[in-house]
Design a protein around this motif. Structure first.
Motif, PDB file in Angstrom:
ATOM      1  N   ASP A  96       0.858  -1.193   0.000  1.00  0.00           N
ATOM      2  CA  ASP A  96       0.000   0.000   0.000  1.00  0.00           C
ATOM      3  C   ASP A  96       0.892   1.240   0.000  1.00  0.00           C
ATOM      4  OD1 ASP A  96      -2.331   1.450  -0.063  1.00  0.00           O
ATOM      5  OD2 ASP A  96      -3.172   0.612   1.776  1.00  0.00           O
ATOM      6  N   GLY A 112      -7.472   2.488  -0.043  1.00  0.00           N
ATOM      7  CA  GLY A 112      -8.800   2.966   0.337  1.00  0.00           C
ATOM      8  C   GLY A 112      -8.926   3.408   1.795  1.00  0.00           C
ATOM      9  N   ASP A 113      -8.026   2.958   2.684  1.00  0.00           N
ATOM     10  CA  ASP A 113      -8.124   3.349   4.103  1.00  0.00           C
ATOM     11  C   ASP A 113      -7.927   4.852   4.278  1.00  0.00           C
ATOM     12  OD1 ASP A 113      -8.565   0.839   4.930  1.00  0.00           O
ATOM     13  OD2 ASP A 113      -6.677   0.601   6.044  1.00  0.00           O
ATOM     14  N   ARG A 114      -8.608   5.388   5.265  1.00  0.00           N
ATOM     15  CA  ARG A 114      -8.395   6.805   5.631  1.00  0.00           C
ATOM     16  C   ARG A 114      -8.034   6.829   7.099  1.00  0.00           C
ATOM     17  NH1 ARG A 114     -11.141  10.674   2.420  1.00  0.00           N
ATOM     18  NH2 ARG A 114     -11.800   9.673   0.497  1.00  0.00           N
TER      19      ARG A 114
END
Ligand SMILES: Cc1cc2nc3c(=O)[nH]c(=O)nc-3n(C[C@H](O)[C@H](O)[C@H](O)COP(=O)(O)OP(=O)(O)OC[C@H]3O[C@@H](n4cnc5c(N)ncnc54)[C@H](O)[C@@H]3O)c2cc1C
Length: 407
Positions: A126, A145-147
């Motif tokens: 990532d 996609g993680d925040r």
């Protein structure tokens, strides 16, 4: 625990070393690495002078020494393999051309990762896609996609740092190509190589073989001049084509070493380049290692700078109560002249490989007193405060060393 959350991009040398020190100082650390797993490969890297002291303070002396290449020294050879010059690993108190602590980059990365993996969150495969900072923190969007939100973000993502481009500007502004390209990959040791590195040079190009821990294999090394460098650093097939092209006609064992190019598991090629920046931080985002101050493999000190920088960056941030301006500022003040001395050595070594010509500066005189002084500054020229009073959990997950480095 301070509860400070720090995101580090890059899990090679600078990233895991910083994770070690941040964790010891009480931070919660996440390391995000673009590659799907820890990257193997690369040639030997050296630890000299203060960098050895940092390894000792990390408690990793024994683990690092156990993974050393144990190279006895280097011979330069002529086209028939006759020895021209010899450099021994115990020259200059073990801090010479072939250092006493010499370890394959991938092996050192593994030692640092094993040491930190239990107390640090590692995210492989990532990368940071976007970040926005405000006065209290940094909002990060990951490509997957993680925040998430962190108090500090550090780019230890190498010469081609994406974080640097995102926060400080395009790479052309900071990366200085020194006119040479280096390539490394391991080959079967069908050459009878023992503990000695061999190098052959011809008109600015060189080929070499270096012993590694696994005596059934050896590390091939190539260097060639290139004024322009257009090959994408992720396009391995194009890099191999370029290497074949540029090494055509080189004597000694070159054709036999090149014959293994297609079956190498760990090919690495990159331009010899430095990163020169006026500031290594902007607000809550900082840079470390090659991303901030690559001195190029020609300096032999990229790893040393990364290790020393990791110690100082974590120490200064913690000593400043995690205030970014004071912490990043202290780290820069302590590191800058040390970095400059090492970059100077990198440039001089690159120049010494230039093919003589009317427009080329003459090769430097490495015998002068000035060079001895420069080396001294490049190896020892930075103070390592002990940060008494700053939290130190002493935690290391890996094997703790008992060997003394500077007896
Ligand atoms: C595979 C490899 C081989 C090398 N071989 C040699 C060598 O033979 N000789 C030598 O002198 N130096 C070599 N180097 C460079 C050397 O490791 C550095 O000069 C020095 O150790 C400082 O390391 P660093 O951690 O700052 O940067 P690097 O070692 O370059 O590490 C950067 C890390 O960041 C990762 N990364 C890149 N982009 C992103 C992103 N967007 N998000 C998250 N992670 C990212 C990379 O995959 C890599 O793991 C090599 C580097 C690599 C990656």
């Amino acid at each position: 625990m301070s509860g400070i959350r720090v995101l580090v991009a890059g899990a090679s040398i600078a990233g895991p070393a910083l994770a070690h020190w941040l964790r010891r100082r009480g931070a919660e650390v996440t390391v995000v690495e673009r590659a799907a797993e820890l990257r193997p490969g690369g040639q030997a890297v050296d630890a000299r002078g203060v960098a050895k002291e940092v390894i000792r303070r990390m408690g990793l002396d024994a683990a690092v020494r156990a993974a050393r290449t144990e190279t006895a020294g280097a011979h330069t050879v002529d086209v028939d393999g006759n020895v021209l010059e010899t450099y021994r690993a115990d020259d200059d108190g073990g801090d010479g051309f072939i250092a006493e602590i010499e370890i394959l980059r991938g092996d050192l990365s593994r030692v640092l990762y094993d040491d930190t993996r239990d107390g640090v969150e590692y995210v492989f495969g990532d990368r940071i896609a976007k970040l926005t900072q405000d006065v209290d923190g940094v909002d990060v969007v990951f490509a997957g996609g993680d925040r998430r939100r962190f108090e500090l973000v550090v780019g230890a993502d190498g010469l081609h740092s994406a974080l640097r481009a995102m926060v400080f500007g395009p790479r052309e502004r900071f990366v200085r190509h020194l006119g040479h390209v280096l390539a490394f990959y391991s080959v079967p040791n069908e050459f009878g190589l023992d503990r000695w590195l061999l190098e052959y040079q011809e008109s600015g190009r060189s080929a070499g073989l270096r012993p590694i821990q696994d005596a059934t294999r050896a590390m091939a090394m190539f260097c060639f001049p290139a004024i322009e460098f257009e090959v994408d650093y992720r396009d391995v097939a194009a890099q191999k084509r370029l290497l074949r092209e540029r090494m055509a006609g080189l004597g000694w064992l070159t054709p036999r070493i090149l014959a293994h190019l297609d079956d190498s598991p760990d090919f690495y090629l990159d331009q010899v380049a430095q990163v020169v920046m006026e500031r290594w931080s902007s607000g809550r985002v900082g840079l470390l290692g090659d991303a901030a101050f690559s001195s190029s493999p020609m300096s032999g000190q990229g790893t040393g700078l990364a290790l020393v920088g990791a110690y100082l960056l974590a120490g200064e941030l913690a000593a400043a109560g995690w205030d970014p301006e004071a912490g990043f500022g202290g780290y820069e003040r302590r590191m800058r002249s040390f970095v400059e001395a090492n970059q100077e050595i990198g440039r001089l070594h690159a120049r010494s490989r230039d093919v003589p010509g009317p427009d080329v500066e003459p090769s430097p005189d490495f015998e002068g007193e000035w060079f001895t002084e420069l080396i001294e500054r490049a190896i020892h020229g930075v103070e390592l405060p002990d940060y008494a009073g700053v939290p130190d959990s002493g935690a290391t997950a890996g094997p703790r060393g008992t060997l003394s480095v500077n007896p």
